[in-house]
Design an enzyme around this catalytic site. Structure first.
Site, PDB file in Angstrom:
ATOM      1  N   GLU A  90       1.015  -1.052   0.044  1.00 27.66           N
ATOM      2  CA  GLU A  90      -0.215  -0.075  -0.149  1.00 27.66           C
ATOM      3  C   GLU A  90       0.660   1.202  -0.009  1.00 27.66           C
ATOM      4  OE1 GLU A  90      -2.500  -0.237  -0.094  1.00 27.66           O
ATOM      5  OE2 GLU A  90      -3.107  -2.544   0.096  1.00 27.66           O
ATOM      6  N   CYS A 126      -1.962   9.027   2.731  1.00 25.17           N
ATOM      7  CA  CYS A 126      -1.377   8.691   1.464  1.00 25.17           C
ATOM      8  C   CYS A 126      -2.474   8.541   0.322  1.00 25.17           C
ATOM      9  CB  CYS A 126      -1.210   6.959   1.649  1.00 25.17           C
ATOM     10  SG  CYS A 126      -2.445   6.637   2.560  1.00 25.17           S
TER      11      CYS A 126
END
Length: 485
Positions: free
Chosen positions: A229, A263
């Site tokens: 991720e 993010c």
């Protein structure tokens, strides 16, 4: 003779090798926990979050220096508790074998199905920006799937890591779950590169694309499957039909949450040409209303001095190359000593500037303008696939155009970030922004082997097709071709 299972490499620290051996041995003795045993693990995760809520919030606050307590409660503790309860509700259905249709040669007496099996020992590498959520969300999937887990916390999450090391044994034995602080390798050493060299049955990493490459290289030594991720530059597009004040409300909420250290945050904004000044006015009004005092604890600090200096360097680089910096709170200077960085818009940014080359990960928002939807798509597609895409438009044709002409990890339409917190939507990147998914059922599958099983009946249809190939065999073959014409 090949060893039955890959041992931990001898050069790794004893605490890693011993923990891994302990968990692998325990898994060999109990390879397929029952639904009740898995539910018990999930309830323990929930209890840990509930019973130590205040201590966890305090630890995160200490690690950040100043982390909005409300945001920790909302985005980490509440999300973790909700996700755990959702997994408890759905676990029995997730574990149920799934019948699959047979092809013509096996119909109607045979049987085909899939069932999910635990992988074994899972390694989880946690980032610093949402250290509770990014530790417990993968743990929920790993425990729902019946695995054991070793969790390596970030170098910037030392207080939280020590707290979890202290309280975890109250809920789980070491052969089920153990946490590692980054400095467990010794003074001046980082445990991360060593941790990812263990021969895990699955390795889950959240972090930067650059570190993700190193993690993947380490995992390749043992052919360990990975879920990465990562991040990237996620754009937000405001279409001409969408109200600019509402867009500013929703974009500013996302951009200033955790001081932009997310993010999936909006990394740059694409506005119709000529709308920049109106957006700036809305943004300043909204920022002033939400943060009348940047130092009152509602606004989060930049995590450490290195990150603070990096963001300041980005701003200086943009200004030196001709960009215009627009402070959203011109009357507030922040606090350099506490790493409180006021939010800034960047106008007239060019591709040569760091703000358009590197993921920002802070309260800085470059604004680009466009004249056509095709121009927007061309710009986005000329770059690496982002982790998220945000489309602000009520026009279905515009929504579909951007959805079908771009590729990203996930999408929110007429909002930002929300899709990342939905437990029934998979979360994950694509290409440079990551690989694999988790959350909910997809998280359960990520940490499982979806094992296909074919069970033959007493009588086989294929026996009618054995050599020598006579008239009956050819007639049956002709019939099957006719059915598949």
């Amino acid at each position: 003779m090949l060893p039955f299972l890959s041992p931990a490499p001898a050069h790794l620290p004893a605490l890693l090798r011993d923990s891994f051996a302990l968990q692998r041995s325990a898994f060999q003795q109990q390879r397929n926990p029952s639904v009740d045993e898995r539910r018990a693990d999930l309830r323990q995760l929930h209890r840990l979050l509930v019973e130590h809520r205040a201590a966890i919030v305090d630890a995160v606050q200490q690690d950040y220096g100043c982390r909005s307590r409300f945001e920790t409660l909302l985005t980490e503790l509440l999300q973790g508790q909700e996700a755990t309860l959702a997994a408890l509700r759905h676990l029995k259905r997730w574990m149920r074998p799934q019948q699959r249709r047979l092809d013509m040669l096996q119909y109607p007496l045979a049987r085909a199905y899939t069932f999910a099996q635990p992988l074994g020992v899972v390694g989880i590498v946690v980032p610093w920006n949402f250290p509770v959520a990014m530790a417990f969300q993968p743990l929920i999937g790993a425990f729902a799937a019946g695995n054991r887990a070793m969790v390596k916390m970030s170098e910037n999450s030392g207080h939280l890591a020590r707290l979890l090391q202290r309280i975890s044994p109250q809920y789980f034995p070491a052969d089920k779950l153990c946490f590692f602080a980054d400095d467990d390798a010794g003074p001046g050493q980082s445990l991360g590169p060593l941790f990812t060299q263990l021969p895990f049955d699955h390795l889950f990493f959240t972090g930067s694309p650059q570190t993700g490459q190193a993690v993947m290289a380490n995992a390749a030594i043992h052919l360990t499957p990975v879920t990465l991720e990562l991040g990237g530059k996620s754009p937000a597009i405001v279409a001409p039909d969408f109200a600019l004040d509402q867009a500013a409300e929703r974009l500013l909420w996302a951009k200033l949450l955790n001081a932009g250290q997310i993010c999936t945050n909006v990394d740059y904004l694409l506005l119709p040409e000529g709308r920049e000044q109106a957006f700036i006015e809305h943004a300043r009004r909204i920022a002033a209303a939400r943060f009348p005092n940047l130092l009152n604890g509602d606004y989060t600090a930049i995590i450490d001095q290195r990150q603070y200096d990096r963001l300041q360097a980005m701003l200086k680089d943009a200004q030196a190359q001709g960009a215009t910096l627009i402070p959203l709170l011109p009357g507030q200077a922040g606090d350099a000593a506490r790493r409180i960085l006021p939010p800034v818009l960047v106008l007239n940014a060019t591709p040569a500037m760091q703000v358009l080359q590197r993921e920002i990960f802070g309260p800085i928002l470059p604004i680009l303008t466009y004249r056509s939807h095709e121009e927007v798509v061309q710009y986005i597609n000329a770059r690496q696939h982002p982790l998220a895409l945000y489309i602000y438009s009520h026009d279905k044709a515009v929504q579909d155009f951007y959805l079908h002409h771009t590729l990203s990890g996930g999408v929110s339409i007429n909002d930002s970030l929300i899709h990342t917190g939905l437990h029934n939507l998979p979360f994950g990147g694509v290409g440079h922004s990551g690989m694999g998914h988790y959350h909910g059922y997809e998280g359960f599958l990520t940490f499982s082997k979806l094992r296909p099983v074919f069970q033959q009946s007493r009588w086989r249809t294929v026996d009618l097709l054995m050599p020598p190939y006579g008239k009956r065999a050819y007639q049956l073959l002709k019939f099957m071709f006719w059915r598949n014409r």
